[in-house]
Write an enzyme that holds these catalytic residues in place. Structure first.
Site, PDB file in Angstrom:
ATOM      1  N   LYS A 100      -6.536   7.768  -9.820  1.00 32.18           N
ATOM      2  CA  LYS A 100      -5.390   8.429  -8.826  1.00 32.18           C
ATOM      3  C   LYS A 100      -4.893   9.742  -8.897  1.00 32.18           C
ATOM      4  O   LYS A 100      -5.260  10.029  -7.966  1.00 32.18           O
ATOM      5  CB  LYS A 100      -4.185   7.354  -8.468  1.00 32.18           C
TER       6      LYS A 100
ATOM      7  N   GLN B 205       2.375   0.302  -9.393  1.00 38.21           N
ATOM      8  CA  GLN B 205       0.898  -0.096  -9.420  1.00 38.21           C
ATOM      9  C   GLN B 205       0.959  -2.035  -9.422  1.00 38.21           C
ATOM     10  O   GLN B 205       1.797  -2.524 -10.515  1.00 38.21           O
ATOM     11  CB  GLN B 205      -0.272   0.421 -10.927  1.00 38.21           C
TER      12      GLN B 205
ATOM     13  N   ASP C  66       1.697   3.562  -0.502  1.00 38.60           N
ATOM     14  CA  ASP C  66       0.381   1.964  -0.334  1.00 38.60           C
ATOM     15  C   ASP C  66       0.759   0.968   1.119  1.00 38.60           C
ATOM     16  O   ASP C  66      -0.100   0.258   0.745  1.00 38.60           O
ATOM     17  CB  ASP C  66       0.747   1.059  -1.386  1.00 38.60           C
TER      18      ASP C  66
HETATM   19  N1  GUN Z   1      -3.466  -2.968  -7.615  1.00 38.30           N
HETATM   20  C1  GUN Z   1      -4.396  -3.547  -7.885  1.00 38.30           C
HETATM   21  N2  GUN Z   1      -4.765  -2.300  -6.082  1.00 38.30           N
HETATM   22  C2  GUN Z   1      -4.093  -2.292  -5.742  1.00 38.30           C
HETATM   23  C3  GUN Z   1      -2.956  -1.194  -4.904  1.00 38.30           C
HETATM   24  O1  GUN Z   1      -3.640  -0.509  -3.523  1.00 38.30           O
HETATM   25  N3  GUN Z   1      -2.100  -0.993  -4.967  1.00 38.30           N
HETATM   26  C4  GUN Z   1      -0.896  -1.083  -6.166  1.00 38.30           C
HETATM   27  N4  GUN Z   1       0.152  -0.540  -6.254  1.00 38.30           N
HETATM   28  N5  GUN Z   1      -1.437  -1.425  -6.918  1.00 38.30           N
HETATM   29  C5  GUN Z   1      -2.444  -2.071  -6.607  1.00 38.30           C
END
Ligand code: GUN
Length: 284
Positions: free
Chosen positions: A53, A97, A120
């Site tokens: 990311k 995350q 998100d």
């Molecule tokens: N863990 C797995 N997928 C995601 C996501 O799309 N966002 C976040 N913050 N954590 C995740």
């Protein structure tokens, strides 16, 4: 690539090129899009996702910072950092995350993020807005799936869409988006009595359960569009999806590979949401 493959890597790069231009214009006009990612603990998969990311942000000119905490950090410390980032006018997006270590209540953490920085789309206010048909931020994975379906010119109106998996991150927002486009939506999960009965009815089939190769060719209707959200690491180190690619590809009209399908789109839509937040800031 074979003609029935929906290539998320290529589409992701195409959308990132467009984002890069937009970021350049915003930056020149004084608003540098900025994302902060918080990673708690040392889960190897989360480390890879977060690194991807941050690196992809940098490639498109988005300012990006990763803040790391040890797995035994007190939730109060992370909540204090979120409050600081909420108040920082130079930060557009905040992402924590998931999953978080067991001392955390994930809901409390997600609700602590300002809804206008919740790239998100997991804050209750943004979940509500999505379900009412006026989204502010669309959760990145289902958003990426919708872009892939658009790219594949998949008409959703009146179609049977079946989602396997009912998570807040993928299954539920996926259902809201497909419903908004006029599909008839079924969500299957671990208690569904006869999974194959549902999946064989699907014109659009989305697999998001996290079980390697669980969806096989005999469970798919000929010509169906099959979207594989799973990213599973096998004992031999290789990645595979929730869909048994070899048997399903023979029957599917369109199919996403793993890797190179939904994964790159999730990251691309995170950047899209961050740039959208920056555009809103620039208009204030
Ligand atoms: N863990 C797995 N997928 C995601 C996501 O799309 N966002 C976040 N913050 N954590 C995740």
């Amino acid at each position: 690539m074979a003609s029935n493959i929906l290539d998320g890597k290529a589409l992701g790069l195409e959308l990132q090129d467009a984002l890069q231009l937009q970021v350049k214009k915003l930056t020149a006009a004084g608003t540098i899009p900025a994302l902060t990612v918080i990673l708690v603990g040392d889960d190897p998969a989360s480390q890879v996702y977060v690194r991807n990311k941050v690196q992809t942000c940098e490639r498109t000119g988005i300012r990006s910072e990763m803040i790391r905490y040890p797995s035994d950090v007190s939730p109060a410390i992370v909540l204090a950092k979120i409050a600081e980032l909420n108040a920082d006018p130079t930060i557009d997006g905040i992402l924590v995350q998931l999953p978080l270590p067991k001392q955390f209540d994930e809901k409390i953490v997600l609700e602590a993020i300002s809804p206008i920085k919740d790239v998100d789309g997991f804050h209750a206010e943004n979940v509500g807005a999505l379900n009412q048909g006026s989204p502010r931020f669309i959760p990145c994975t289902p958003y990426g799936v919708m872009k892939l379906l658009e790219k594949g010119k998949v008409d959703l109106k009146g179609k049977e869409a079946v989602i396997v998996g009912r998570s807040n991150i993928v299954g539920k927002p996926m259902a809201a988006l497909l419903l908004a486009k006029g599909a008839t939506v079924t969500i299957c999960h671990s208690h569904t009595a006869d999974l194959g009965f549902h999946t064989r009815r699907a014109d659009i089939l989305v697999a998001a359960v996290g079980r390697p190769n669980m969806l096989t060719g005999d469970m798919v209707k000929p010509g169906a569009v099959v979207i594989d959200v799973g990213i599973n690491r096998l004992e031999n180190g290789r990645l595979c999806g929730d869909v048994d690619f070899a048997s399903v590809q023979e029957k599917a009209g369109l199919i996403t590979p793993v890797p190179g399908g939904v994964g790159p789109m999730t990251i691309t839509m995170l950047l899209t949401n961050t740039v959208e937040a920056a555009v809103r800031r620039s208009l204030q």
